[in-house]
Design a protein around this motif. Structure first.
Motif, PDB file in Angstrom:
ATOM      1  N   SER A 279       0.933  -1.277  -0.020  1.00  0.00           N
ATOM      2  CA  SER A 279       0.043  -0.138  -0.032  1.00  0.00           C
ATOM      3  C   SER A 279       0.810   1.253   0.038  1.00  0.00           C
ATOM      4  O   SER A 279       1.861   1.255   0.676  1.00  0.00           O
ATOM      5  N   GLY A 280       0.477   2.234  -0.954  1.00  0.00           N
ATOM      6  CA  GLY A 280       1.113   3.507  -0.875  1.00  0.00           C
ATOM      7  C   GLY A 280       2.387   3.542  -1.602  1.00  0.00           C
ATOM      8  O   GLY A 280       3.244   4.483  -1.800  1.00  0.00           O
TER       9      GLY A 280
ATOM     10  N   LYS B 290       1.236   2.759  -7.108  1.00  0.00           N
ATOM     11  CA  LYS B 290       0.538   1.909  -8.037  1.00  0.00           C
ATOM     12  C   LYS B 290      -0.638   2.658  -8.641  1.00  0.00           C
ATOM     13  O   LYS B 290      -0.884   2.854  -9.899  1.00  0.00           O
ATOM     14  N   THR B 291      -1.431   3.078  -7.936  1.00  0.00           N
ATOM     15  CA  THR B 291      -2.623   3.871  -8.250  1.00  0.00           C
ATOM     16  C   THR B 291      -2.041   5.118  -9.128  1.00  0.00           C
ATOM     17  O   THR B 291      -2.661   5.525 -10.221  1.00  0.00           O
ATOM     18  N   THR B 292      -1.050   5.980  -8.524  1.00  0.00           N
ATOM     19  CA  THR B 292      -0.639   7.092  -9.359  1.00  0.00           C
ATOM     20  C   THR B 292       0.050   6.705 -10.830  1.00  0.00           C
ATOM     21  O   THR B 292      -0.280   7.279 -11.886  1.00  0.00           O
TER      22      THR B 292
HETATM   23  N1  LIG Z   1      -2.805  14.064  -4.984  1.00  0.00           N
HETATM   24  C1  LIG Z   1      -1.694  13.441  -4.172  1.00  0.00           C
HETATM   25  N2  LIG Z   1      -0.867  14.590  -3.285  1.00  0.00           N
HETATM   26  C2  LIG Z   1      -0.003  14.066  -2.645  1.00  0.00           C
HETATM   27  N3  LIG Z   1       0.496  12.940  -2.513  1.00  0.00           N
HETATM   28  C3  LIG Z   1      -0.071  11.830  -3.081  1.00  0.00           C
HETATM   29  C4  LIG Z   1      -1.196  12.216  -4.015  1.00  0.00           C
HETATM   30  N4  LIG Z   1      -1.742  11.241  -4.423  1.00  0.00           N
HETATM   31  C5  LIG Z   1      -0.779  10.190  -4.054  1.00  0.00           C
HETATM   32  N5  LIG Z   1      -0.149  10.606  -2.966  1.00  0.00           N
HETATM   33  C6  LIG Z   1       0.995   9.876  -2.538  1.00  0.00           C
HETATM   34  O1  LIG Z   1       1.724   9.124  -3.343  1.00  0.00           O
HETATM   35  C7  LIG Z   1       2.091   7.697  -2.671  1.00  0.00           C
HETATM   36  C8  LIG Z   1       1.443   6.650  -3.650  1.00  0.00           C
HETATM   37  O2  LIG Z   1       0.061   6.695  -3.570  1.00  0.00           O
HETATM   38  P1  LIG Z   1      -0.657   5.827  -4.281  1.00  0.00           P
HETATM   39  O3  LIG Z   1      -2.278   5.988  -4.501  1.00  0.00           O
HETATM   40  O4  LIG Z   1      -0.130   5.472  -5.720  1.00  0.00           O
HETATM   41  O5  LIG Z   1      -0.825   4.217  -3.690  1.00  0.00           O
HETATM   42  P2  LIG Z   1      -1.096   2.950  -3.898  1.00  0.00           P
HETATM   43  O6  LIG Z   1       0.051   2.133  -4.615  1.00  0.00           O
HETATM   44  O7  LIG Z   1      -2.009   2.931  -5.071  1.00  0.00           O
HETATM   45  O8  LIG Z   1      -1.805   2.377  -2.581  1.00  0.00           O
HETATM   46  P3  LIG Z   1      -2.853   1.618  -2.432  1.00  0.00           P
HETATM   47  O9  LIG Z   1      -2.555  -0.028  -2.466  1.00  0.00           O
HETATM   48  O10 LIG Z   1      -2.871   1.721  -0.733  1.00  0.00           O
HETATM   49  O11 LIG Z   1      -4.077   2.052  -3.053  1.00  0.00           O
HETATM   50  C9  LIG Z   1       1.485   7.600  -1.411  1.00  0.00           C
HETATM   51  O12 LIG Z   1       2.306   7.980  -0.446  1.00  0.00           O
HETATM   52  C10 LIG Z   1       0.359   8.953  -1.518  1.00  0.00           C
HETATM   53  O13 LIG Z   1       0.242   9.456   0.072  1.00  0.00           O
END
Ligand SMILES: Nc1ncnc2c1ncn2[C@@H]1O[C@H](COP(=O)(O)OP(=O)(O)OP(=O)(O)O)[C@@H](O)[C@H]1O
Ligand SMILES: [Mg+2]
Lengths: 314, 370
Positions: B41-42, B45-47
């Motif tokens: 998590s974090g 990936k979503t980014t």
């Molecule tokens: N709009 C934003 N502004 C600032 N930080 C962000 C933003 N979007 C994401 N982050 C940061 O970027 C990092 C990656 O976020 P992301 O959502 O891509 O995680 P993830 O891998 O999808 O996690 P999960 O499995 O929990 O969904 C995180 O530390 C998050 O806090």
């Protein structure tokens, strides 16, 4: 009922029942019933109250529709002088008031929806919410004083005219009061928060992913609003529109202070019957007509736009 | 039906202010493949997915879809469709309206839309449910409606953001197979995000394992599991026992690692670390629980681990033994349940053996958080 007292205890439970009961009964139902009762009576001097002349009658409502029987209004139609069986003056003011209230409501809606959407959904809006609270501050000032403030702003030597003349855009001060610009601006401003906050509340609870999902599926911005945001915000929009419409149609201070010499608001006619006319019965009848028409209008609109009352209360 | 097109990320950086969410990602996804991003998590990936779908502009680098640079092309103009982490179905529309929304946008008539929605409802095995409201569906059904809604846009690339995470285990396993089948039927590129390694390994042609914005390894599932590129990948994907030590000698792709508690052990150097290890280097050896077997006094010492049993656990298909390891960490041995009798119980010391080919040696690195 038993569960209610068990949950709140006898003291708090008793207080709630008495307080709410007092509010609903003494402050809402009884005055309305009294007004309804008076509206069906003749306007009699105190000495005659209770005498055989004190009977129920429809004359007050008749007067609203037909005017004074002995003094028929005349209208020239195609060159022929005819008697009009209607109370042209009062009915016209009545319709004009309703139309103006609709206009003010739509104006507020168009103004507030984008603002509420911005505050509720955009990231910059999140920090703007504090500023939205600042919008409340002018409302700490009494409604009548606010109306006077508008009179000053829109006056011949007010800020707006001074600026317009100073810039050379006009050479004579524009009479905003006579043209009712000040009136509509004042009315629009008076209840604008009651439009913003319900819509903002509704839009704020919309999952932002739905907006992005619609965009991802190729939707242009206007369709996102039409198909996703507005349907979702409908209860908020309805509740905002209802409040603004009701309050605008029933406004007195703004028309009294900001209205031009030729403009008459229906509430002003009611006020005149009560006050200068000393005819409470007729004033009550007029007030009942306004109230019931407004309620029917709002219910019809809700029906038209398929909103349920329960949704608004959310 | 649409042909799947490839997606390329080139030197992709995404920053939020000072914070680096994605660091220099280079990924080449072939058209029509099932590609997964796997990470805790974090990790970003979503980014990455948001950058592909167009909701986010890269700070640096390029996103190419079908060879075309996507810079300046908005989310509603890209040949991608995204399935959101929380699905984001439209609650005020009927199921069929949800599915056909992409056609509505294109101005297709109602009858035609309805027809296409019904076809898609058949595809996702929900025939005749088009007139329901979304709230009347179960979690798995909503899931499938979200897939249909995305497919209706006829994307060339389907992006899925942990769509199964809200489902219970049984349904999740069922949906995995179903997703894979749908992907093979429609033949478009799927980019799938998950933090569940089981999901990534079972469904994907290729997996990218991410850690804090960095892609550690891109390979097929088998390689990720058997030949991890970093200590993080080895510890994040599946279970692994780690033994820290110093490289004693290197012989081709085999290395002898001197561990503090379990003596000198022989292992295979991971392909990604080939040529990087020399005697005297700090190293980690990873042996999976199922690669450990019962050994004996005759087992050669370089493939034998002796340790004290702490406790045992019966798991049904497997029988797990936990033993004392270095630094208070337990060593786990997983024996297939073949009806063998229990071991002699806690406190006893036993010998285990492993095949040096299944013991992976990697340079010292950060492990995944437990
Ligand atoms: N709009 C934003 N502004 C600032 N930080 C962000 C933003 N979007 C994401 N982050 C940061 O970027 C990092 C990656 O976020 P992301 O959502 O891509 O995680 P993830 O891998 O999808 O996690 P999960 O499995 O929990 O969904 C995180 O530390 C998050 O806090
Ligand atoms: Mg995520």
């Amino acid at each position: 009922m038993k569960g209610f007292f068990e949950r709140n205890g006898p003291l708090l439970g008793g207080y709630l029942v008495i307080a709410v009961g007092f509010w609903v009964l003494v402050l809402i139902i009884l005055p309305q019933l009294a007004m309804l009762d008076i509206s069906f009576r003749n306007n009699l001097p105190p000495a005659l109250v209770g005498s055989e002349q004190d009977i129920y009658t429809l004359s007050n409502y008749e007067h609203f529709l037909k005017g004074n029987p002995g003094n028929p209004d005349r209208l020239a139609l195609f060159g022929i002088e005819t008697e009009v069986p209607f109370n042209r003056v009062d009915l016209a003011v009545f319709l004009k008031t309703l139309l103006a209230a609709v206009f003010v409501t739509l104006f507020d809606l168009i103004l507030c929806y984008p603002l509420a959407y911005f505050l509720g959904q955009s990231a910059i809006g999140a920090s703007g919410r504090v500023f939205a609270l600042l919008l409340i501050i002018p409302y700490w000032v009494n409604e009548i004083l606010r109306a006077f403030a508008f009179r000053i702003i829109f006056g011949d030597s007010g800020v707006i005219n001074t600026v317009l003349v100073g810039l050379g855009l006009i050479d004579q001060p524009y009479d905003f009061i006579r043209e009712n610009v000040a009136l509509y601006a004042g009315l629009g401003y008076a209840y604008i928060l009651l439009m913003i906050f319900p819509i903002y509340n509704a839009i704020e609870s919309l999952d932002h992913n739905q907006i992005e999902a619609a965009r991802d599926l190729g939707s242009p911005w206007w369709r996102i609003h039409w198909r996703v945001v507005i349907p979702f915000a409908k209860p908020g929009i309805t509740s905002g529109c209802t409040m603004v419409f009701m309050l605008t149609a029933g406004a007195l201070a703004a028309p009294q202070i900001l209205g031009g010499p030729s403009s008459l608001w229906f509430t002003q006619i009611i006020y005149q019957w009560f006050n200068t006319g000393q005819n409470w019965a007729r004033g009550s009848a007029y007030a009942v007509v306004l109230l019931i028409t407004c309620i029917i209008f709002v219910l019809a609109m809700m029906r038209l736009f398929r909103v349920k009352i329960g949704e608004i209360a959310k | 039906m649409n042909e799947g097109v490839g997606v390329e990320l080139e030197n992709l950086w995404i920053r939020f202010g000072e914070f680096v969410a994605v660091r220099d990602a280079n990924v080449d996804i072939r058209g029509g493949e099932f590609f997964s991003f796997l990470g805790p998590s974090g990790c970003g990936k979503t980014t990455i997915l948001r950058a592909v779908s167009g909701f986010l502009n890269p700070s640096e680098g390029h996103v190419r879809i079908g060879g075309r640079d996507m810079a300046g092309i908005g989310a509603n103009k890209r040949p991608t469709a995204l399935i959101f982490q929380n699905l984001a179905l439209f609650p005020l529309m009927k199921v069929w309206e949800n599915i056909a929304f992409a056609l509505e946008v294109k101005g297709v008539g109602a009858a035609e839309r309805r027809k296409r929605a019904d076809e898609l409802l058949d595809l996702i095995a929900l025939p005749g449910q088009g007139d329901k409201m979304v709230s009347e569906l179960s979690g798995g059904q909503k899931q499938r409606v979200a897939i249909a809604r995305a497919l209706c846009a006829e994307p060339q690339v389907l992006l899925l953001d942990e769509p199964l995470s809200a489902l219970d285990l049984k349904l999740r396993q069922h949906m995995r197979t179903e997703l894979r089948e749908i992907q093979q039927r429609v033949g478009i590129t799927f980019i799938y995000i998950t933090h569940d390694q089981g999901e990534a390994l079972t469904m994907s042609d290729h997996v990218a394992v991410m850690k804090e914005g960095v892609i550690d390894q891109i390979a097929d599932g088998r390689t990720i599991y058997d030949d991890p590129a970093t200590a993080f990948v080895a510890s994040f994907v599946g279970e692994n026992n780690v033994f820290r030590g110093i490289v004693k000698s290197v012989d081709g792709n085999m290395a002898m690692v001197s561990t503090r508690r379990t003596g000198e052990l022989n292992g295979r150097i991971a392909s990604a670390a080939a040529g990087q290890l020399k005697p005297g280097d700090e190293a980690m050896m990873f042996i999976r629980p199922e690669a450990l077997h019962m050994g004996s006094a005759e087992t050669p010492v370089d493939r034998r681990i002796t340790a004290r049993i702490i406790h045992e656990e019966f798991e049904g298909q497997a029988y797990n033994v936990f033993l004392e390891g270095a630094e208070g960490k337990e060593i786990k041995m997983s024996l297939v349940n073949r009806g063998q009798s229990r071991l002699s119980g806690a406190g006893n010391e036993i010998a285990m053996m492993f095949d040096p080919d299944q013991a992976v040696v990697l340079p010292m690195g950060e492990l995944a958080a437990e």
